[in-house]
Scaffold this motif. Sequence first.
Motif, PDB file in Angstrom:
ATOM      1  N   HIS A 160     -12.546   5.206  -7.706  1.00  0.00           N
ATOM      2  CA  HIS A 160     -11.975   4.586  -6.511  1.00  0.00           C
ATOM      3  C   HIS A 160     -12.253   5.440  -5.278  1.00  0.00           C
ATOM      4  O   HIS A 160     -12.582   4.905  -4.209  1.00  0.00           O
ATOM      5  CB  HIS A 160     -10.472   4.389  -6.695  1.00  0.00           C
ATOM      6  CG  HIS A 160      -9.828   3.639  -5.577  1.00  0.00           C
ATOM      7  ND1 HIS A 160      -9.907   2.275  -5.452  1.00  0.00           N
ATOM      8  CD2 HIS A 160      -9.106   4.067  -4.510  1.00  0.00           C
ATOM      9  CE1 HIS A 160      -9.264   1.886  -4.374  1.00  0.00           C
ATOM     10  NE2 HIS A 160      -8.767   2.951  -3.777  1.00  0.00           N
ATOM     11  N   SER A 200     -12.786  -3.006  -6.816  1.00  0.00           N
ATOM     12  CA  SER A 200     -11.436  -2.582  -6.466  1.00  0.00           C
ATOM     13  C   SER A 200     -10.396  -3.452  -7.159  1.00  0.00           C
ATOM     14  O   SER A 200      -9.371  -2.945  -7.642  1.00  0.00           O
ATOM     15  CB  SER A 200     -11.258  -2.639  -4.952  1.00  0.00           C
ATOM     16  OG  SER A 200      -9.947  -2.294  -4.579  1.00  0.00           O
ATOM     17  N   ARG A 223      -3.973   5.156  -4.855  1.00  0.00           N
ATOM     18  CA  ARG A 223      -5.108   4.354  -4.384  1.00  0.00           C
ATOM     19  C   ARG A 223      -4.848   3.811  -2.983  1.00  0.00           C
ATOM     20  O   ARG A 223      -5.763   3.697  -2.166  1.00  0.00           O
ATOM     21  CB  ARG A 223      -5.391   3.206  -5.353  1.00  0.00           C
ATOM     22  CG  ARG A 223      -6.061   3.619  -6.647  1.00  0.00           C
ATOM     23  CD  ARG A 223      -6.690   2.422  -7.327  1.00  0.00           C
ATOM     24  NE  ARG A 223      -5.743   1.341  -7.489  1.00  0.00           N
ATOM     25  CZ  ARG A 223      -4.940   1.186  -8.546  1.00  0.00           C
ATOM     26  NH1 ARG A 223      -4.996   2.053  -9.530  1.00  0.00           N
ATOM     27  NH2 ARG A 223      -4.107   0.168  -8.626  1.00  0.00           N
TER      28      ARG A 223
END
Length: 404
Positions: A285, A121, A135
Motif C-alpha cells: 500500500h 487499493s 492505510r
Amino acid sequence: MSHDAHSHGHDAHGHDSHGAPHDGGHGDDGRLPAAPNPPPRGAQDSPNRAVPSPTPSHGHEALRGGDGILRPISESEYFAATPEAEAIVSSHIDEYFNQPLDIFPFWETDGKPDRFHVLFSRQIEERFPVDADIRSRIHGYGRRVFQALLMHVTVKRLSQAGALAAFAALAILGPGLFTGWTGSAAMGLGLAAGAMIAALGLYWGLQAVLFIQYRFQLENDSYELSREIVQRTRELQNLFTTARAMADQAETQFQQDGKGWGQRAQYLTRLTMWLGARMEYLEKHVQMELWRVRRERYWMRWAQRIMTPLVLVIGLFILALEPAPATGEAGFRVLQGLAAVLGVLVSWLSYFRWRTPVAAIQDKLGVEGWVRYASLDVDHAVSDQVRRDKERLVEYRQLSRGGR
C-alpha cells in the motif's frame, strides 16, 4: 415448560428416582408406563409465558457491524485461548485467505474501467480491514504531498507572471515616473533599470522563503508518517514472533490433550502467516501511494513544461505590443530589452530551481528503519515449525518402539 419435558433423575445403579428399573434398552416389556407425576403447586405452565429468545451465536455474522465491516481486534484477543477471541481473529484471517479475487473487475458497466491502483487499493481494504487506520494515514500523506506540489507549482507560475508584469510596468512607466522625481531622463532610465534588478532580487528571495516552507512541510509530514509506520511494523513483528513461539510453548498446557494442542497450533500457524501477509500488504500500500505521488509529479512537470514558456510568451507579447514614446525611444528600447532578458531569466529559474525535493522525502521517510516483510522470513518460519514437528514425531516413535 410442561412437566412432560422434564428429565427424570437417575441413581448410580440405573434406576429411576421411584425405584423402577429400566428395561435396558431392549424395547417394550409389556408393562404399563407410569403415569406422569403432576407438577408441584405453583410450577404449572402460564398461558402467557413468553418464549425466551435464542442465545446469540458467535458465528461470523455476529462479528460484523450493521455496515458489514468486521469489528476491530483488541490487543488481548490475538492470543486469548477462548473460542470467542479466536473466532474474532479468525474472521479477519478468513478475509485474506478465503476471499477469491474478482477475475472480471469493472465489468459491471460498459464505461471506462477505473485505474488499476483503485482496484488494488480496494482489494487490500477488503482483505485487511484491521489496518484501515494506518492505510488512511498513508493515503492522507500521499494526498497532502500532491496538494503541496500543486500549490507549489501554482505559486511559482503566479510569481513568474507577477515578475514579468513588474518588469513590463517598470519598462513602460518607470522612465516617466523616475524622471519626474529626479528631473533627469538619464537618471530616470537608470533608476528604472535598478528597480528591475531589485524586482528580480525580491522574486528570488520570495521564492527561496516559500521553497523552505514547502520543503519543511514535506519533511515534517514524511517524518511523522515514518514514525507511525515504524510503530505499526514493530507491533506486527512482535505479534509475529510471539505467535511463532507459542505453538511450541503450548505443549505444557496441552500435555494430555493432543487434539486441543493441534487446534491451538493450527490457529497460531494461520495467525503467523496472516501477520506476515499484513506486513506485506502494508508495504504494497505504501508502494502504491508513493507510485501515485511519483506519477503525479511526472505529469505535473509536463504541465510546467507547457505553462512556463506559455506565461513567458504571453508576457513578452504584451511587452512588445507597447509602442515607444515620442521622446526617449532609445531608452525605452533598452528597458524593453532588459525586461525581456530578465523575464527569460525568471522563467528559467522558476522551472529549473526550487523543484520538489524528492530526495528529502526519501530521506525523511527513513525506510531503512522500518521492519520489512522480508525480514520476517515467513516461509522459513512456518516450514521450520513443520520440520521440528516431524523430527519430534519420529523421535517419539523411536522411543515408543524401544520401550516395548
